[in-house]
Design a protein around this motif. Structure first.
Motif, PDB file in Angstrom:
ATOM      1  N   CYS A  46       0.843  -1.205   0.000  1.00 55.60           N
ATOM      2  CA  CYS A  46       0.000   0.000   0.000  1.00 55.60           C
ATOM      3  C   CYS A  46       0.874   1.250   0.000  1.00 55.60           C
ATOM      4  CB  CYS A  46      -0.899  -0.005   1.235  1.00 55.60           C
ATOM      5  SG  CYS A  46      -2.076   1.366   1.298  1.00 55.60           S
ATOM      6  N   HIS A  55      -0.138   4.039   1.164  1.00 56.79           N
ATOM      7  CA  HIS A  55      -0.608   4.881   2.252  1.00 56.79           C
ATOM      8  C   HIS A  55      -0.098   4.376   3.605  1.00 56.79           C
ATOM      9  CE1 HIS A  55      -3.736   5.183  -0.971  1.00 56.79           C
ATOM     10  NE2 HIS A  55      -3.547   6.463  -0.732  1.00 56.79           N
ATOM     11  N   PHE A  86      -5.092   5.114   6.921  1.00 58.33           N
ATOM     12  CA  PHE A  86      -6.141   4.096   6.978  1.00 58.33           C
ATOM     13  C   PHE A  86      -7.036   4.275   8.198  1.00 58.33           C
ATOM     14  CE2 PHE A  86      -7.569  -0.009   8.634  1.00 58.33           C
ATOM     15  CZ  PHE A  86      -8.308  -0.489   7.566  1.00 58.33           C
ATOM     16  N   THR A 143     -13.575   2.240   2.878  1.00 60.69           N
ATOM     17  CA  THR A 143     -12.160   2.571   2.999  1.00 60.69           C
ATOM     18  C   THR A 143     -11.338   1.821   1.962  1.00 60.69           C
ATOM     19  OG1 THR A 143     -12.476   2.936   5.370  1.00 60.69           O
ATOM     20  CG2 THR A 143     -10.206   2.673   4.598  1.00 60.69           C
ATOM     21  N   THR A 154      -1.604  -5.270   4.369  1.00 59.72           N
ATOM     22  CA  THR A 154      -2.305  -4.066   3.954  1.00 59.72           C
ATOM     23  C   THR A 154      -2.766  -3.333   5.210  1.00 59.72           C
ATOM     24  OG1 THR A 154      -4.022  -3.203   2.475  1.00 59.72           O
ATOM     25  CG2 THR A 154      -4.605  -5.107   3.811  1.00 59.72           C
ATOM     26  N   PRO A 155      -2.800  -2.009   5.243  1.00 60.94           N
ATOM     27  CA  PRO A 155      -3.154  -1.292   6.472  1.00 60.94           C
ATOM     28  C   PRO A 155      -4.409  -1.856   7.132  1.00 60.94           C
ATOM     29  CG  PRO A 155      -2.378   0.263   4.858  1.00 60.94           C
ATOM     30  CD  PRO A 155      -2.425  -1.077   4.171  1.00 60.94           C
ATOM     31  N   GLN A 156      -4.343  -1.991   8.455  1.00 56.09           N
ATOM     32  CA  GLN A 156      -5.416  -2.638   9.208  1.00 56.09           C
ATOM     33  C   GLN A 156      -5.425  -2.131  10.638  1.00 56.09           C
ATOM     34  OE1 GLN A 156      -3.940  -7.035   9.736  1.00 56.09           O
ATOM     35  NE2 GLN A 156      -3.000  -6.119   7.905  1.00 56.09           N
TER      36      GLN A 156
END
Length: 262
Positions: free
Chosen positions: A48, A50, A55, A86, A101-103
């Motif tokens: 990602c 970002h 996130f 999102t 992945t951002p979480q």
């Protein structure tokens, strides 16, 4: 209605990856409290472009908006919709199938004149105080119940446990994880106050064993959310060298506390 909220980064040189918010609809009949703990990725990339705070800000903002505006949706439905929204914001630029992945973890409560709904996903915590003073923790303990050997390396966790059956779940890019959250509903008359906390703040109980959940709740209610975080920071600093309690964990973690008296 009394609210008290504090969020402090574990490292002043890095952005805080937590998110917290309180929503109070204009009708005055209810509201919500939300805490997210962004999962810090290891080195090696996330697929990602970002950062984690991007996130958590978007997921948290969507959760607040949906929780206070759409009473027809359950909290699981709201979380699923917020995750989908999102994910849609960066699906074209990022690999959302990447295990890192951002979480984020989630602790969420919504109240009306009649009831209090709650949802917890992964290791953030929601504490509920009843009219008799008793404190009940609402926890998703799947991560805590896993054997330490299974958590030995990030590669093992990502391959076998993260957002997988038999492991644990976080709010990432798949809205289906919302159905895995711990959820429930309580009569409003049975709830006097709520505290939502990230695991950087629950260290006072879970890592340093300074007191049980009732004692932690009392610190927040009587001394304020800031006092709990300051106590945690003192304990972390004292264990910096020996690491009798911290072990391999971060010396300081982002710490967030959101307290609401109904």
């Amino acid at each position: 209605m009394r609210t008290d909220l504090v969020s402090e980064p574990g490292d002043a040189t890095r952005p805080n990856e937590d998110f917290a918010g309180v929503g109070l609809p204009a009708s005055g009949q209810g509201g919500c409290v939300i805490v997210l703990d962004g999962v810090t990725p290891p080195g090696g990339g996330t697929g990602c472009v970002h950062p984690v705070p991007w996130f958590t800000a978007r997921l948290g903002g969507a959760l607040i908006e949906l929780t206070v505006s759409d009473r027809d949706l359950t909290l699981s439905g709201i979380l699923a919709r917020a995750i989908r929204r999102t994910a849609g914001a960066h699906a074209e630029t990022c690999d959302l199938s990447h295990p890192r992945t951002p979480q984020a973890t989630v602790a969420l409560a919504r109240w009306s004149a009649a009831e209090v709904e709650y949802l917890v996903l992964s290791d953030s915590a929601l504490l509920v105080r009843g009219p008799d003073g008793a404190v009940t923790p609402v926890l998703d303990d799947r991560l805590a119940r896993l054997p330490r050997a299974a958590l030995a390396t990030d590669a093992l966790v990502d391959a076998h446990l993260r957002n997988k059956e038999g492991g644990f779940f976080t709010a990432a890019a798949d809205p289906a994880v919302a159905a895995r959250a711990v959820t429930g509903v309580l009569p409003r008359r049975e709830v006097r106050a709520l505290a939502a906390l990230t695991d950087g703040a629950t260290r006072w109980t879970e890592t340093f064993r300074e007191g049980d959940w009732t004692a932690l709740f009392d610190v927040v209610a009587k001394e304020g959310a800031r006092s709990l975080v300051e106590r945690v920071r003192e304990l972390e600093a004292a264990d910096r060298e020996e690491r009798a309690f911290l072990g391999r964990g971060k010396t300081h973690d982002d710490a967030t506390v959101a307290y609401v008296e109904l």
